[in-house]
Design a protein around this motif. Structure first.
Motif, PDB file in Angstrom:
ATOM      1  N   ARG A  42      -3.601 -11.604   7.608  1.00  0.00           N
ATOM      2  CA  ARG A  42      -3.645 -10.793   6.791  1.00  0.00           C
ATOM      3  C   ARG A  42      -4.920 -10.537   5.302  1.00  0.00           C
ATOM      4  NH1 ARG A  42       0.787 -12.535   8.905  1.00  0.00           N
ATOM      5  NH2 ARG A  42       2.476 -10.991   8.711  1.00  0.00           N
ATOM      6  N   HIS A 106       2.046  -8.598   1.698  1.00  0.00           N
ATOM      7  CA  HIS A 106       1.730  -8.789   2.355  1.00  0.00           C
ATOM      8  C   HIS A 106       1.917 -11.258   1.383  1.00  0.00           C
ATOM      9  CE1 HIS A 106      -0.048  -7.187   5.202  1.00  0.00           C
ATOM     10  NE2 HIS A 106      -1.210  -6.555   3.713  1.00  0.00           N
ATOM     11  N   GLY A 149       3.585  -3.963   5.375  1.00  0.00           N
ATOM     12  CA  GLY A 149       2.467  -4.713   4.653  1.00  0.00           C
ATOM     13  C   GLY A 149       1.779  -3.772   3.750  1.00  0.00           C
TER      14      GLY A 149
END
Length: 504
Positions: A42, A106, A149
Motif C-alpha cells: 500500500r 488502505h 482502496g
C-alpha cells in the motif's frame, strides 16, 4: 518387559513435526512478514500514485460529508446511505484532505486482510500456519482491493464490513460466542444499508442457530433475537438521526432500476402494463434495441429511466414508485423474452467465471485517465470543495500516467498466485469442496459462505453486471475457499509421515 530383539518403533521425523507445528518464534516472524507485505504494497502504491482517483459516483458519496464540514448538518444521500459518507467525513475531519479517505481505506483494508488470515489461523490451528502465510501474502498483493482502496467508491467499505461480518461469524461458531454473533449481524446490517448484496447472510446466521448448532430452545430464541436486534440496529440509528434533522432526503432504491437496465431491450411495448407510459418511451426503447452494443447505463442515466422519472414526477410520485415501476417492467420483459434473458444470464455467468479471468494492471493508464475525466466532469456540476485540493491532485494524476512507472507493481500483483487465472471459477469449485469435506460448525460456516457466494453470482448475472469490482464483498469467501482446499491438502501431506511411521 519388551523383547530385546525387537527394535523400537520409529518416531516421526523432526521435519514432519516441524511442518505440523511450526515453532512459536517462526510463526511470529511470519506474521511480522505478512504485516510488512500488507503495509509495503500500500505504501508502494501511494508512492507510485500519490493521489485519490475520483469516480463517476464520487459526488453522491462526498456531498453530504462536504455539507457536514461546512454547516455542521449531516444530510445523507437517499440512494447511497450513510455508511461510506461517514467514513469520508471522518477522514476529512482527521486529515483535512480527500487523500485522507484513501489513507483510511488502505489502513482499514489492510487490517481486514490481517483479520481474514488471523481468523483462519484461529479456526484451522497451528498446522495451517505455513500455507496460510503464503496465501496471506497473495491476499496482501491482490490487485482488486489495492486499486479500489485508491478510488473514491464504496467498494472498500463494503469489503471491510464483509470481512468483519464473516470473521465474526466464524469466531462465534468456533467459541460459541454471543458477542461475536452480535458483531457479525451488526456488520451485516451496516453492509446491507450500504449495498444489499448479503441477503442470505442473516438467514444463514439464524438458520444455523435454529437447526445446526444444537442449542436448547431458550438459547435458540436468545441468539435469534440477538441477530435480529443487531442487524436492525444500523437502520434504527439512521431512523433516530433522521428524526432530529430538519431535512431528510427521501429513499431512492435502485434494485428495480438496475434490473430494468439489464432487460429494457425486451420491453413489451404492445399491451401489458402501463400502456400510456410505454407509448412515451417507445422511441427510446426502439433506438436502444437497434444499438450494436447494449449498455445499461444508457437506459438508467440517459434515456428511458430518466424519461420515466420525469413522467412520474409530473404525477407527484416518488423515487420508490420509479423503482417499483422498473421492477414490474423488467419482470414483464423477461416474461416476454425468456429465452433471450436465459441466454444473457448464461453469457454473464460465463463471463464471470471464465471469459474475463483476472486483471493485474491496477491502476492502468486508462483508469487514471478516467479518474481525470471524472474529476473534470463531476456529478451535477458539483462545486469544488477545498479538501479536494483539485489542482494538486489533478497534477499528480496527470504526471503518473506512464505505464512504465507501474511495471514492477503490476509484476508484484501477478505474483498473487491464489487469485490468478480464473479465481471466480476456482472459488466456485473450492467452496463446494469445502462444504463437502468440512465437518461440524466449520461446514455450517462454509454452507453460509456458499449461500452468499451463489446468491451474488446470480445477482451479478441478472440485476447487476459481471464487473470485477463487484466481487469485493466476496473476497473473504474467495480467500477462505481457495486457501481452505490448500490447507486440506497440506494436512494430508504432513499427516502422511506420521501414519507411515505408525505402520512401520
Amino acid at each position: 518387559m519388551s523383547d530385546p530383539e525387537e527394535s523400537p518403533s520409529p518416531r516421526p521425523s523432526t521435519f514432519a513435526a516441524f511442518l505440523r507445528e511450526p515453532p512459536a518464534a517462526l510463526e511470529a516472524v511470519l506474521w511480522l512478514l505478512l504485516v510488512a507485505v500488507i503495509i509495503g504494497m500500500r505504501v508502494y502504491l501511494w508512492h507510485l500514485l500519490p493521489a485519490y482517483m475520483w469516480s463517476r459516483d464520487a459526488g453522491s458519496y462526498t456531498y453530504a460529508a462536504f455539507h457536514w464540514l461546512d454547516t455542521g448538518h449531516m444530510i445523507f444521500d437517499g440512494r447511497r446511505g450513510p455508511v461510506y459518507t461517514l467514513l469520508i467525513a471522518a477522514a476529512l475531519k482527521i486529515f483535512g484532505t480527500m487523500n485522507g479517505v484513501v489513507w483510511l481505506q488502505h489502513a482499514l483494508g489492510g487490517l481486514a486482510i490481517l483479520g481474514i488470515v488471523a481468523t483462519a489461523r484461529v479456526c484451522w490451528g497451528r498446522v495451517a500456519v505455513l500455507p496460510l502465510f503464503l496465501c496471506g501474502v497473495c491476499l496482501a498483493a491482490y490487485g482488486l482491493p489495492l486499486h479500489l482502496g485508491q478510488l473514491i467508491r464504496n467498494e472498500s467499505v463494503i469489503f471491510i464490513l464483509s470481512s468483519v461480518a464473516f470473521c465474526s461469524w466464524w469466531l462465534a461458531l468456533k467459541w460459541n460466542s454471543k458477542g461475536w454473533l452480535f458483531a457479525a449481524a451488526l456488520s451485516a446490517g451496516a453492509l446491507t444499508m450500504t449495498k444489499n448484496v448479503f441477503v442470505p447472510f442473516p438467514l444463514a446466521l439464524a438458520g444455523g442457530v435454529l437447526f445446526l448448532e444444537g442449542h436448547a430452545t431458550r438459547a435458540k430464541v436468545l441468539r435469534v433475537a440477538l441477530i435480529v436486534v443487531a442487524f436492525l440496529l444500523p437502520f434504527g440509528a439512521l431512523k433516530l438521526h433522521d428524526s432530529f434533522v430538519r431535512h431528510v432526503n427521501p429513499p431512492e432504491p435502485q434494485a428495480g432500476i438496475l434490473f430494468y437496465g439489464r432487460t429494457a431491450q425486451w420491453t413489451k411495448l404492445d399491451g401489458g402494463i402501463e400502456p400510456e407510459l410505454k407509448a412515451k418511451i417507445r422511441a427510446e426503447v426502439e433506438e436502444y434495441r437497434a444499438r450494436p452494443k447494449l449498455d445499461n447505463n444508457i437506459v438508467i442515466k440517459r434515456t428511458i429511466v430518466p424519461h420515466l422519472w420525469r413522467e412520474l414526477q409530473a404525477q407527484h410520485k416518488t423515487a420508490v414508485d420509479l423503482d417499483r415501476l422498473c421492477r414490474r417492467l423488467a419482470f414483464e420483459a423477461i416474461g416476454n423474452q425468456p429465452a433471450a434473458f436465459w441466454q444473457q444470464f448464461c453469457g454473464d455467468m460465463y463471463k464471470l467465471h471464465i471469459h474475463d479471468g483476472v486483471k493485474n494492471e491496477f491502476p492502468s493508464p486508462e483508469q487514471i485517465g478516467d479518474a481525470i475525466e471524472e474529476l473534470h466532469h463531476r456529478d451535477d456540476q458539483q462545486q469544488l470543495h477545498p479538501t479536494m485540493e483539485f489542482d494538486s491532485n489533478l497534477a499528480a494524476l496527470e504526471s503518473h500516467q506512464d505505464q512504465e512507472t507501474f511495471r514492477l507493481f503490476h509484476r508484484l500483483l501477478s505474483r498473487s498466485m491464489l487469485f490468478q487465472f480464473y479465481p471466480v471459477m476456482e472459488t466456485t469449485i473450492a467452496i463446494c469442496l469445502m462444504c463437502f469435506f468440512s465437518r461440524g460448525r466449520e461446514r455450517e460456516f462454509f454452507l453460509g459462505c456458499a449461500a452468499v457466494w451463489f446468491f451474488n453470482m446470480v445477482l451479478l448475472s441478472t440485476v447487476g453486471r459481471p464487473i470485477e469490482r463487484y466481487l469485493m464483498p466476496l473476497v473473504p469467501v474467495m480467500f477462505w475457499s481457495l486457501s481452505g482446499v490448500l490447507v486440506l491438502l497440506w494436512k494430508l501431506a504432513v499427516r502422511a509421515p506420521r501414519e507411515t511411521a505408525r505402520e512401520a
